[in-house]
Write a protein that holds these residues in place. Structure first.
Motif, PDB file in Angstrom:
ATOM      1  N   GLU A  59      44.339  55.094  -4.222  1.00 36.95           N
ATOM      2  CA  GLU A  59      44.982  54.292  -3.193  1.00 36.95           C
ATOM      3  C   GLU A  59      46.366  54.857  -2.900  1.00 36.95           C
ATOM      4  OE1 GLU A  59      43.117  49.917  -4.188  1.00 36.95           O
ATOM      5  OE2 GLU A  59      45.147  50.346  -4.820  1.00 36.95           O
ATOM      6  N   ALA A  60      46.794  54.716  -1.670  1.00 33.45           N
ATOM      7  CA  ALA A  60      48.140  55.144  -1.292  1.00 33.45           C
ATOM      8  C   ALA A  60      48.717  54.131  -0.310  1.00 33.45           C
ATOM      9  CB  ALA A  60      48.119  56.527  -0.666  1.00 33.45           C
ATOM     10  N   LEU A  61      49.988  53.818  -0.498  1.00 29.10           N
ATOM     11  CA  LEU A  61      50.715  52.908   0.374  1.00 29.10           C
ATOM     12  C   LEU A  61      52.014  53.599   0.731  1.00 29.10           C
ATOM     13  CD1 LEU A  61      51.123  50.035   1.613  1.00 29.10           C
ATOM     14  CD2 LEU A  61      52.227  49.430  -0.543  1.00 29.10           C
ATOM     15  N   GLY A  62      52.361  53.601   1.988  1.00 26.27           N
ATOM     16  CA  GLY A  62      53.584  54.273   2.395  1.00 26.27           C
ATOM     17  C   GLY A  62      54.403  53.444   3.350  1.00 26.27           C
ATOM     18  N   ARG A  63      55.707  53.693   3.328  1.00 27.19           N
ATOM     19  CA  ARG A  63      56.619  53.072   4.287  1.00 27.19           C
ATOM     20  C   ARG A  63      56.914  54.133   5.346  1.00 27.19           C
ATOM     21  NH1 ARG A  63      60.175  48.683   4.243  1.00 27.19           N
ATOM     22  NH2 ARG A  63      61.864  48.960   5.735  1.00 27.19           N
ATOM     23  N   VAL A  64      56.633  53.809   6.603  1.00 25.30           N
ATOM     24  CA  VAL A  64      56.830  54.737   7.713  1.00 25.30           C
ATOM     25  C   VAL A  64      57.879  54.128   8.637  1.00 25.30           C
ATOM     26  CG1 VAL A  64      55.718  55.899   9.645  1.00 25.30           C
ATOM     27  CG2 VAL A  64      54.434  55.510   7.536  1.00 25.30           C
ATOM     28  N   GLU A  65      58.976  54.862   8.854  1.00 23.15           N
ATOM     29  CA  GLU A  65      60.067  54.389   9.700  1.00 23.15           C
ATOM     30  C   GLU A  65      60.404  55.458  10.740  1.00 23.15           C
ATOM     31  OE1 GLU A  65      63.504  52.811   7.685  1.00 23.15           O
ATOM     32  OE2 GLU A  65      62.326  52.495   5.878  1.00 23.15           O
ATOM     33  N   LEU A  66      60.488  55.045  11.981  1.00 22.27           N
ATOM     34  CA  LEU A  66      60.828  55.968  13.051  1.00 22.27           C
ATOM     35  C   LEU A  66      62.343  56.081  13.186  1.00 22.27           C
ATOM     36  CD1 LEU A  66      58.287  54.770  15.760  1.00 22.27           C
ATOM     37  CD2 LEU A  66      58.066  56.685  14.162  1.00 22.27           C
ATOM     38  N   ASN A  67      62.823  57.284  13.510  1.00 21.55           N
ATOM     39  CA  ASN A  67      64.253  57.444  13.726  1.00 21.55           C
ATOM     40  C   ASN A  67      64.631  56.802  15.063  1.00 21.55           C
ATOM     41  OD1 ASN A  67      63.910  59.332  15.863  1.00 21.55           O
ATOM     42  ND2 ASN A  67      63.806  61.023  14.414  1.00 21.55           N
ATOM     43  N   ASP A  68      65.913  56.693  15.343  1.00 16.75           N
ATOM     44  CA  ASP A  68      66.376  55.977  16.540  1.00 16.75           C
ATOM     45  C   ASP A  68      65.839  56.578  17.836  1.00 16.75           C
ATOM     46  OD1 ASP A  68      67.779  54.142  15.036  1.00 16.75           O
ATOM     47  OD2 ASP A  68      69.670  55.243  15.154  1.00 16.75           O
ATOM     48  N   ARG A  69      65.811  57.881  17.935  1.00 17.22           N
ATOM     49  CA  ARG A  69      65.330  58.525  19.162  1.00 17.22           C
ATOM     50  C   ARG A  69      63.866  58.182  19.416  1.00 17.22           C
ATOM     51  NH1 ARG A  69      62.845  63.812  19.916  1.00 17.22           N
ATOM     52  NH2 ARG A  69      62.666  64.107  22.141  1.00 17.22           N
ATOM     53  N   ILE A  70      63.051  58.299  18.387  1.00 16.75           N
ATOM     54  CA  ILE A  70      61.619  58.008  18.537  1.00 16.75           C
ATOM     55  C   ILE A  70      61.406  56.517  18.786  1.00 16.75           C
ATOM     56  CG2 ILE A  70      59.387  58.084  17.382  1.00 16.75           C
ATOM     57  CD1 ILE A  70      60.465  60.820  18.231  1.00 16.75           C
ATOM     58  N   ARG A  71      62.181  55.680  18.140  1.00 14.58           N
ATOM     59  CA  ARG A  71      62.047  54.231  18.330  1.00 14.58           C
ATOM     60  C   ARG A  71      62.281  53.854  19.793  1.00 14.58           C
ATOM     61  NH1 ARG A  71      65.708  52.336  14.642  1.00 14.58           N
ATOM     62  NH2 ARG A  71      64.345  53.034  12.995  1.00 14.58           N
ATOM     63  N   ARG A  72      63.212  54.528  20.461  1.00 14.33           N
ATOM     64  CA  ARG A  72      63.476  54.239  21.880  1.00 14.33           C
ATOM     65  C   ARG A  72      62.291  54.630  22.765  1.00 14.33           C
ATOM     66  NH1 ARG A  72      68.677  56.106  20.318  1.00 14.33           N
ATOM     67  NH2 ARG A  72      68.186  58.206  21.067  1.00 14.33           N
ATOM     68  N   GLU A  73      61.509  55.603  22.349  1.00 11.59           N
ATOM     69  CA  GLU A  73      60.346  56.053  23.121  1.00 11.59           C
ATOM     70  C   GLU A  73      59.081  55.262  22.789  1.00 11.59           C
ATOM     71  OE1 GLU A  73      59.718  60.101  22.041  1.00 11.59           O
ATOM     72  OE2 GLU A  73      61.595  60.803  22.917  1.00 11.59           O
ATOM     73  N   ALA A  74      59.083  54.543  21.708  1.00 12.28           N
ATOM     74  CA  ALA A  74      57.859  53.964  21.144  1.00 12.28           C
ATOM     75  C   ALA A  74      57.140  53.003  22.086  1.00 12.28           C
ATOM     76  CB  ALA A  74      58.165  53.271  19.822  1.00 12.28           C
ATOM     77  N   ASP A  75      57.855  52.294  22.935  1.00 16.91           N
ATOM     78  CA  ASP A  75      57.203  51.328  23.822  1.00 16.91           C
ATOM     79  C   ASP A  75      56.283  51.976  24.844  1.00 16.91           C
ATOM     80  OD1 ASP A  75      58.341  49.179  22.554  1.00 16.91           O
ATOM     81  OD2 ASP A  75      60.012  48.992  23.975  1.00 16.91           O
ATOM     82  N   ALA A  76      56.422  53.276  25.057  1.00 17.26           N
ATOM     83  CA  ALA A  76      55.570  53.976  26.022  1.00 17.26           C
ATOM     84  C   ALA A  76      54.187  54.288  25.443  1.00 17.26           C
ATOM     85  CB  ALA A  76      56.251  55.267  26.475  1.00 17.26           C
ATOM     86  N   TYR A  77      53.967  53.986  24.170  1.00 14.63           N
ATOM     87  CA  TYR A  77      52.714  54.328  23.479  1.00 14.63           C
ATOM     88  C   TYR A  77      52.130  53.098  22.796  1.00 14.63           C
ATOM     89  CZ  TYR A  77      54.582  59.094  23.716  1.00 14.63           C
ATOM     90  OH  TYR A  77      55.086  60.291  24.138  1.00 14.63           O
TER      91      TYR A  77
END
Length: 74
Positions: A25-43
């Protein structure tokens, strides 16, 4: 581990900040940087976020390297 087989991730594809793994099993924390976070709503899922999720699979103690080839559905 992935660098040992020649894969190198640029700064926008280093979203995994923490990984826990045990016995198949694997569990990970995934966090987007600020630049990517601003683009995220387009996807539905930003490619960098989805890539980070797949990178967590690398924490599994499996033989070889697993790379997703396609997604049928999410």
């Amino acid at each position: 581990r992935v660098q040992s087989v020649g894969l190198f991730f640029g700064p926008h594809f280093r979203a995994v900040t923490r990984v826990w793994s045990a016995s198949g099993e694997a569990l990970g924390r995934v966090e987007l940087n600020d630049r990517i976070r601003r683009e995220a709503d387009a996807y539905v899922f930003h490619p960098a976020f989805l890539d980070g999720c797949f990178q967590v699979i690398g924490a599994l103690e499996l033989e070889g390297l697993l790379l997703p080839a396609r997604l049928e559905r999410i």
